[in-house]
Scaffold this motif. Sequence first.
Motif, PDB file in Angstrom:
ATOM      1  N   TYR A   1      16.347 -37.298 -20.902  1.00 19.24           N
ATOM      2  CA  TYR A   1      17.301 -36.958 -19.853  1.00 19.24           C
ATOM      3  C   TYR A   1      16.629 -37.150 -18.497  1.00 19.24           C
ATOM      4  N   GLU A   2      17.444 -37.197 -17.476  1.00 17.71           N
ATOM      5  CA  GLU A   2      16.969 -37.153 -16.091  1.00 17.71           C
ATOM      6  C   GLU A   2      17.553 -35.907 -15.447  1.00 17.71           C
TER       7      GLU A   2
ATOM      8  N   HIS B   1      17.779 -34.020 -11.665  1.00 17.99           N
ATOM      9  CA  HIS B   1      17.534 -34.147 -10.227  1.00 17.99           C
ATOM     10  C   HIS B   1      18.026 -32.886  -9.538  1.00 17.99           C
TER      11      HIS B   1
ATOM     12  N   TRP C   1       7.290 -35.915 -12.855  1.00 20.42           N
ATOM     13  CA  TRP C   1       7.986 -35.127 -11.842  1.00 20.42           C
ATOM     14  C   TRP C   1       7.706 -35.721 -10.459  1.00 20.42           C
TER      15      TRP C   1
ATOM     16  N   ARG D   1      22.206 -45.781 -19.804  1.00 16.47           N
ATOM     17  CA  ARG D   1      20.838 -45.355 -19.480  1.00 16.47           C
ATOM     18  C   ARG D   1      19.966 -45.412 -20.733  1.00 16.47           C
TER      19      ARG D   1
ATOM     20  N   LEU E   1      16.469 -43.750 -21.470  1.00 17.21           N
ATOM     21  CA  LEU E   1      16.361 -42.330 -21.802  1.00 17.21           C
ATOM     22  C   LEU E   1      16.326 -42.100 -23.305  1.00 17.21           C
TER      23      LEU E   1
ATOM     24  N   ARG F   1      12.736 -34.725  -8.998  1.00 12.27           N
ATOM     25  CA  ARG F   1      13.376 -35.501 -10.060  1.00 12.27           C
ATOM     26  C   ARG F   1      12.402 -35.671 -11.215  1.00 12.27           C
ATOM     27  N   THR F   2      12.923 -35.552 -12.453  1.00 15.70           N
ATOM     28  CA  THR F   2      12.109 -35.839 -13.633  1.00 15.70           C
ATOM     29  C   THR F   2      12.896 -36.736 -14.574  1.00 15.70           C
ATOM     30  N   VAL F   3      12.206 -37.657 -15.194  1.00 19.04           N
ATOM     31  CA  VAL F   3      12.732 -38.414 -16.329  1.00 19.04           C
ATOM     32  C   VAL F   3      11.865 -37.998 -17.510  1.00 19.04           C
ATOM     33  N   ASP F   4      12.479 -37.290 -18.455  1.00 20.05           N
ATOM     34  CA  ASP F   4      11.736 -36.587 -19.499  1.00 20.05           C
ATOM     35  C   ASP F   4      12.187 -37.099 -20.864  1.00 20.05           C
TER      36      ASP F   4
END
Length: 606
Positions: free
Chosen positions: A110-111, A113, A41, A102, A105, A149-152
């Motif tokens: 997912y991302e 924002h 995060w 992407r 991912l 923003r998170t890239v999870d």
Amino acid sequence: MRKRLGFAAVMALLVLLLAPVPAVARPDQGAPVTVPALTRWTPESGAYAFRPGARLVADGPAERRVADTLAGDLRAAGHGTVPVVRGGARTGDIVVDIRSSRTSLGAEGYELHAGSRLSITGATETGAFHGTRTLLQLLAQDDRIPAGRTVDVPRYKERGVGVCACYVHISLPWLENLVREMAYNKLNQLLVELKVKSDAHPEANSWGYYTKDEIRQLVALGDKYHVEIIPEINSPGHIDPWIENRPDLQLTDSDGAKQPSRLDITQQAAFDYYTGLMDEYAQVFTAKSWHMGADEYMLGSDFAKYPQILKYAQQKYGPDATPQDAFVDFVNRVHDHAASKGIGLRIWNDGLTGANTVPVDTDTTVEHWLNVAVKPSGLIAQGYSVMNSAYSLYLIRGGFHSDTESLYDQKWDPRSFEGERLASSRGVTGAKISLWPDNGRGETENEVAVRLWPALRHVAQATWGDPHPDASYAEFVARGTAVGHAPGWRDLTRVPVADGTYTFGRSFTASVQRTADGYVTLRSAAGCLAISGGKLTLNVPLQPGVEATWDACDPTNTLQRWELEPAPGGHRLVNAITRMALTVTDDGRIVQYPADQRTPAVWHLS
């Protein structure tokens, strides 16, 4: 020249400065609360505000499917009607985007924002869907989401729950609640060992089945919520629900005694029967996996009681073959049948003891639950994909319950199998918790649910990201409390009438009292209404036609608990354990039957 502030203006400014600051992210704040916890995060200044007028912007057909599901869930969660539109995102909108480029991912990441508007991006439809679950969890806590923003991305491919609805029935609303909760916590695989009412083999339709329409309804919900529902018919052991009325397919021991729970794997007719059931299940299930069980077929030296099995193995594989080769032969033949339909095979691990000379096909997924001679590391070294279905993750109805707090404190993760902890996650597909009905009357469905939700959230966390995101288990439990239940989750503990004395049509008068787990007891001068007769299976009278009786009242007796199910003109009575409804015979007896066999009685309560 500066303008001086008057006293009133100064006081107003002080009030503003001293007022509590909204929960908007600053660079020093941690990630918003979700289950599973966000893996990464990056906070920004400000917040996304969900307000009336917000829209869901989704351009492509896959994006619109995700947005349509999200719109329905927002409405179910009390956030109003949010329209789904194409293009032209503006302040306050939620944008759903799928970009196959992407690739970082993966299939499910997912991302997200959050800023003046909120965007969810996935490389796949499933990834974007998971992003919407995070959004729903955040909105369950506040309409203002901290900017950031998170890239999870999940650590493990398979994150699941297994349910044996194979003997003791489990209601469809309960299973639908489970699917919604799984999706809400980003679990993606539900194994269901159950019986589908068979058209091809009506002799197998003793109670414990689901109709094909019921399964279609459940599978459609799973497809909508990206939960793969994998069916299991356990074989060649534990198959008595299917062959109790087929003695010709039952294994016979050297004394001539039939074994109703064991399929005779030396018979072509037995294989044809089993694969015919697989083909019938394919009419209602959409999963790309089939679980055949394959556990506990033989224990200890039991093979010695069945010399025909060794004879079959030696005839097929030569004089050095073992009885277990016949067992593996059956597994591999089922594998080939499934593969011919584009379906992968899954089995439990305990049948792979190393006593075989014929290997199981290596593209079979092995679900490891029991510590036997062949360890998970050995299976992985042989090329198998292995799922962790450890006994420590079991919830047994009326028996052992997984100690979720202890597992959390130990920082348990899917590398910790029964009998071995792996240094690497290579070859491990993931993990799941399992619900078994060994003592079917030990707990009601609603009691099982209370134990299930913490365990479900724990396995979701341990398979998605850091298995120990909070310093204490109490803090982790607080995460689950903060995000609550999934939109559309139904409270199955609600009782539709108040406690009191009621006349049930012309049948009887009884005092109706709510139980702690959300059912009712019916008490008259003769005792409490119960289902207590008939043959017991897992301590439950599961035969249709068993008569309801007035027994001595016992608050611990779950067979005396009833669901009052609203129906046009009154209420039906469904037993909390057998899940069969009461009907009245021509001679006035009150008996239990599946609803598709006899129309349930509807009682007007006065």
